[in-house]
Motif scaffolding. Structure first.
Motif, mmCIF file in Angstrom:
data_model
loop_
_atom_site.group_PDB
_atom_site.id
_atom_site.type_symbol
_atom_site.label_atom_id
_atom_site.label_comp_id
_atom_site.label_asym_id
_atom_site.label_seq_id
_atom_site.Cartn_x
_atom_site.Cartn_y
_atom_site.Cartn_z
ATOM 1 N N ALA A 14 -14.556 14.685 -14.176
ATOM 2 C CA ALA A 14 -13.923 15.695 -15.016
ATOM 3 C C ALA A 14 -14.980 16.611 -15.593
ATOM 4 O O ALA A 14 -16.154 16.276 -15.637
ATOM 5 C CB ALA A 14 -13.169 14.995 -16.150
ATOM 6 N N PRO A 15 -14.600 17.840 -16.051
ATOM 7 C CA PRO A 15 -15.574 18.727 -16.675
ATOM 8 C C PRO A 15 -16.162 18.083 -17.917
ATOM 9 O O PRO A 15 -15.608 17.156 -18.492
ATOM 10 C CB PRO A 15 -14.739 19.967 -17.014
ATOM 11 C CG PRO A 15 -13.560 19.905 -16.092
ATOM 12 C CD PRO A 15 -13.267 18.450 -15.922
ATOM 13 N N GLY A 16 -17.308 18.646 -18.359
ATOM 14 C CA GLY A 16 -17.985 18.122 -19.536
ATOM 15 C C GLY A 16 -18.923 17.016 -19.142
ATOM 16 O O GLY A 16 -19.540 17.043 -18.095
ATOM 17 N N ALA A 17 -19.027 15.985 -19.976
ATOM 18 C CA ALA A 17 -19.872 14.849 -19.643
ATOM 19 C C ALA A 17 -19.290 14.158 -18.425
ATOM 20 O O ALA A 17 -18.086 13.908 -18.346
ATOM 21 C CB ALA A 17 -19.932 13.872 -20.822
ATOM 22 N N LEU A 18 -20.143 13.832 -17.444
ATOM 23 C CA LEU A 18 -19.669 13.322 -16.168
ATOM 24 C C LEU A 18 -19.293 11.860 -16.292
ATOM 25 O O LEU A 18 -20.035 11.037 -16.789
ATOM 26 C CB LEU A 18 -20.757 13.497 -15.110
ATOM 27 C CG LEU A 18 -21.267 14.931 -14.953
ATOM 28 C CD1 LEU A 18 -22.275 14.997 -13.842
ATOM 29 C CD2 LEU A 18 -20.114 15.876 -14.676
ATOM 30 N N ARG A 19 -18.113 11.511 -15.785
ATOM 31 C CA ARG A 19 -17.638 10.136 -15.883
ATOM 32 C C ARG A 19 -16.778 9.845 -14.670
ATOM 33 O O ARG A 19 -15.812 10.552 -14.390
ATOM 34 C CB ARG A 19 -16.833 9.950 -17.178
ATOM 35 C CG ARG A 19 -16.352 8.533 -17.415
ATOM 36 C CD ARG A 19 -15.638 8.429 -18.757
ATOM 37 N NE ARG A 19 -16.522 8.786 -19.849
ATOM 38 C CZ ARG A 19 -16.097 8.937 -21.098
ATOM 39 N NH1 ARG A 19 -14.836 8.787 -21.409
ATOM 40 N NH2 ARG A 19 -16.960 9.270 -22.039
ATOM 41 N N GLY A 20 -17.137 8.781 -13.913
ATOM 42 C CA GLY A 20 -16.397 8.448 -12.713
ATOM 43 C C GLY A 20 -14.967 8.017 -13.027
ATOM 44 O O GLY A 20 -14.700 7.335 -14.011
ATOM 45 N N GLN A 21 -13.986 8.405 -12.165
ATOM 46 C CA GLN A 21 -12.596 8.056 -12.374
ATOM 47 C C GLN A 21 -12.020 7.231 -11.231
ATOM 48 O O GLN A 21 -11.064 6.509 -11.424
ATOM 49 C CB GLN A 21 -11.768 9.333 -12.543
ATOM 50 C CG GLN A 21 -12.120 10.109 -13.811
ATOM 51 C CD GLN A 21 -11.287 11.366 -13.948
ATOM 52 O OE1 GLN A 21 -10.848 11.954 -12.965
ATOM 53 N NE2 GLN A 21 -11.071 11.794 -15.171
ATOM 54 N N ASP A 244 -30.036 7.641 -27.909
ATOM 55 C CA ASP A 244 -29.420 7.100 -29.128
ATOM 56 C C ASP A 244 -28.032 7.676 -29.391
ATOM 57 O O ASP A 244 -27.402 7.348 -30.395
ATOM 58 C CB ASP A 244 -30.315 7.366 -30.335
ATOM 59 C CG ASP A 244 -31.636 6.612 -30.254
ATOM 60 O OD1 ASP A 244 -31.625 5.497 -29.698
ATOM 61 O OD2 ASP A 244 -32.665 7.143 -30.714
ATOM 62 N N ALA A 245 -27.567 8.560 -28.489
ATOM 63 C CA ALA A 245 -26.226 9.132 -28.665
ATOM 64 C C ALA A 245 -25.165 8.104 -28.291
ATOM 65 O O ALA A 245 -25.448 7.069 -27.690
ATOM 66 C CB ALA A 245 -26.079 10.380 -27.805
ATOM 67 N N THR A 246 -23.920 8.416 -28.649
ATOM 68 C CA THR A 246 -22.798 7.549 -28.295
ATOM 69 C C THR A 246 -21.752 8.362 -27.547
ATOM 70 O O THR A 246 -21.034 9.156 -28.151
ATOM 71 C CB THR A 246 -22.150 6.927 -29.552
ATOM 72 O OG1 THR A 246 -23.174 6.257 -30.315
ATOM 73 C CG2 THR A 246 -21.065 5.930 -29.173
ATOM 74 N N PRO A 247 -21.649 8.230 -26.210
ATOM 75 C CA PRO A 247 -22.506 7.409 -25.348
ATOM 76 C C PRO A 247 -23.824 8.113 -25.062
ATOM 77 O O PRO A 247 -23.934 9.326 -25.250
ATOM 78 C CB PRO A 247 -21.660 7.285 -24.077
ATOM 79 C CG PRO A 247 -20.909 8.580 -24.023
ATOM 80 C CD PRO A 247 -20.578 8.922 -25.453
ATOM 81 N N PRO A 248 -24.827 7.379 -24.560
ATOM 82 C CA PRO A 248 -26.088 8.012 -24.188
ATOM 83 C C PRO A 248 -25.872 9.026 -23.063
ATOM 84 O O PRO A 248 -25.016 8.832 -22.196
ATOM 85 C CB PRO A 248 -26.955 6.842 -23.714
ATOM 86 C CG PRO A 248 -26.327 5.629 -24.312
ATOM 87 C CD PRO A 248 -24.865 5.922 -24.373
ATOM 88 N N THR A 249 -26.648 10.110 -23.057
ATOM 89 C CA THR A 249 -26.532 11.139 -22.023
ATOM 90 C C THR A 249 -27.911 11.674 -21.666
ATOM 91 O O THR A 249 -28.869 11.516 -22.422
ATOM 92 C CB THR A 249 -25.662 12.323 -22.482
ATOM 93 O OG1 THR A 249 -26.276 12.953 -23.622
ATOM 94 C CG2 THR A 249 -24.252 11.881 -22.842
ATOM 95 N N SER A 266 -24.090 17.519 -19.140
ATOM 96 C CA SER A 266 -24.464 16.324 -19.881
ATOM 97 C C SER A 266 -23.908 15.120 -19.131
ATOM 98 O O SER A 266 -22.688 14.979 -18.980
ATOM 99 C CB SER A 266 -23.896 16.391 -21.301
ATOM 100 O OG SER A 266 -24.252 15.254 -22.044
ATOM 101 N N VAL A 267 -24.797 14.277 -18.643
ATOM 102 C CA VAL A 267 -24.403 13.135 -17.809
ATOM 103 C C VAL A 267 -24.450 11.856 -18.637
ATOM 104 O O VAL A 267 -25.501 11.500 -19.180
ATOM 105 C CB VAL A 267 -25.332 13.003 -16.589
ATOM 106 C CG1 VAL A 267 -24.906 11.823 -15.713
ATOM 107 C CG2 VAL A 267 -25.344 14.289 -15.775
ATOM 108 N N GLU A 268 -23.326 11.188 -18.747
ATOM 109 C CA GLU A 268 -23.292 9.913 -19.457
ATOM 110 C C GLU A 268 -23.912 8.813 -18.598
ATOM 111 O O GLU A 268 -23.805 8.827 -17.375
ATOM 112 C CB GLU A 268 -21.851 9.532 -19.795
ATOM 113 C CG GLU A 268 -21.178 10.472 -20.773
ATOM 114 C CD GLU A 268 -19.748 10.040 -21.086
ATOM 115 O OE1 GLU A 268 -19.355 8.931 -20.641
ATOM 116 O OE2 GLU A 268 -19.027 10.794 -21.758
ATOM 117 N N TYR A 269 -24.566 7.874 -19.270
ATOM 118 C CA TYR A 269 -25.110 6.736 -18.540
ATOM 119 C C TYR A 269 -25.078 5.500 -19.432
ATOM 120 O O TYR A 269 -24.899 5.592 -20.648
ATOM 121 C CB TYR A 269 -26.538 7.021 -18.061
ATOM 122 C CG TYR A 269 -27.590 7.037 -19.155
ATOM 123 C CD1 TYR A 269 -28.374 5.917 -19.412
ATOM 124 C CD2 TYR A 269 -27.824 8.182 -19.925
ATOM 125 C CE1 TYR A 269 -29.349 5.919 -20.408
ATOM 126 C CE2 TYR A 269 -28.794 8.204 -20.911
ATOM 127 C CZ TYR A 269 -29.559 7.066 -21.144
ATOM 128 O OH TYR A 269 -30.510 7.074 -22.126
#
Length: 414
Positions: A14-21, A244-249, A266-269
């Motif tokens: 999805a747009p924004g922070a990347l997150r697998g679906q 240190d972000a929630t979630p880290p990116t 911004s890629v979440e990990y």
């Protein structure tokens, strides 16, 4: 040819922070269709420094201590060699360090010059002398890569060990664009330099070393988490890491050579601790490397000296609390972005493949091979990558270097 099975996942983002679906239920595979090099023909391939595919679909290879660029057909046959030892027009000093194409112009860089060839591979159209000292950064810039508009970026060589090891305290290093006359035109980006040096004790008499978790790529420009696209039109890099972000990116960036931001995602990990087991492993490997344990014949030093170096390296060795989320960046020939992710306990390399818009397409795991004597280096030194094929370099038994070509099977069956 044998098939190298790679665990892979195809994810919709999805747009924004990347997150697998969703996850592809079948893995991608790489089929090795070519391996260049052999024990019987050790002069065919030396240590690979750079790879490029030309407009003629041939493979152009720069190699250590080879004063020429070797051109191979896609079936591994030597077509010709460009250059010869020397310092005159068309000659190459010691070795071709990098090679590429800008339109119909072949450029070859050695230690002090970039030569441009258009109509005759023996006679360059232009020779560019390039060397730029940057004492405030503790570095020397030598020929790096030719950009799409005919300007240049330099290859950074650290000359001041103190500046190298303390760089994490500074805002970063300027990634500059130069004219052909060596004039600084502008700064494309500021490259983060997150304390990737390890300072040595004074009596160890060793230059500061690069941290295993933050080492530089074995092929290409040799810049931290930064790659120039094969056509020289943009720079792909990892920006700030927000552990240190929630979630880290972490920030995935594509910047034009004029400094315009073309992509910022911004890629979440998932944050991963550096375990005690990995800390011990890296400490032992780093100490052994600084002492010379991994060299084939050693450094011809006494065991007392070697052990003193090992102890000195262990005393100053440190690890961060968390594993850096990205270790290397490769810009694909088709606009894809390849990221080598965190180091794993099982020594399997995890590559993530993003499209030009920053959407994650696949994940590849490589658990075989070695790219150098350095024990923490990647399994495969990826030099050219796309959705369809991967070119890379390894070392086999007895230190024989190889170039590999893999075709990518992205079949996703239910």
């Amino acid at each position: 040819m044998r098939r190298l099975t790679l665990l892979a996942a195809l994810l919709l983002c999805a747009p924004g922070a990347l997150r697998g679906q969703s996850v592809c239920p079948t893995p991608w595979q790489l089929e090795e269709v070519l391996r260049i090099g052999s024990f019987e023909s050790t002069d065919l391939v030396a240590s690979v420094l750079d790879l490029a595919i030309g407009p003629d679909s041939a493979l152009y290879v720069a190699q250590a201590m080879v004063p020429a660029v070797t051109v191979f057909s896609l079936d591994g046959q030597v077509l010709r060699r460009i250059g010869r030892a020397g310092q005159g027009p068309g000659d190459i000093e010691l070795a071709a360090r990098s090679v590429g194409w800008v339109g119909d112009t072949l450029w070859i860089a050695d230690f002090s010059r970039v030569q441009l060839f258009t109509t005759d591979e023996r006679r360059p159209e232009q020779i560019i002398q390039f060397s730029r000292s940057v004492p405030e950064e503790g570095s020397l810039l030598t020929p790096g890569r030719m950009l799409a508009d005919g300007t240049l970026v330099g290859r950074r060589r650290i000359t001041d060990g103190g500046a190298f090891s303390s760089r994490g305290e500074d805002p970063g290093l300027a990634f500059r664009r130069f004219s052909r006359s060596g004039e600084v035109l502008d700064t494309i980006a500021t490259i983060e330099w997150p304390g990737n040096g390890i300072e040595n004790e004074v009596d160890a008499q060793l230059f500061p070393g690069t941290h295993p978790l933050r080492d530089l790529p074995p092929l290409g420009l040799g810049e931290s988490l930064t790659a120039v696209t094969p056509d020289g039109s943009a720079v792909v890099r990892i920006g700030e890491v927000h552990e240190d972000a929630t979630p880290p990116t972490f920030d995935l960036l594509v910047i034009s050579i004029r400094g315009d931001t073309l992509l910022q995602r911004s890629v979440e990990y998932e944050r991963r601790d550096v375990t005690r087991a990995m800390e011990r492993r890296l400490e032992d490997e780093y100490a052994g490397w600084r002492a010379g344990d991994y060299y084939p014949t050693g450094l011809q030093l006494t065991e007392t000296t070697l052990e003193r170096r090992r102890r000195a390296a262990r005393r100053v060795f440190w690890v961060p609390e968390y594993l850096p989320p990205v270790r290397q960046v490769v810009a694909g020939t088709d606009g894809t972005i390849w990221l080598l992710r965190e180091m794993r306990e099982d020594r399997v390399d995890v590559w993530e493949v993003y499209d030009s818009g920053g959407t994650l397409e696949g994940t590849v795991e490589i658990g075989q091979g070695r790219t150098s004597l350095v024990p923490w280096d990647p399994r495969l030194a990826v030099g050219i990558a796309s959705r369809d094929e991967v070119w890379g370099a390894t070392y086999g038994e007895f230190g024989i270097p190889y170039i590999h070509r893999y075709l990518v099977d992205r079949t996703c069956a239910p």
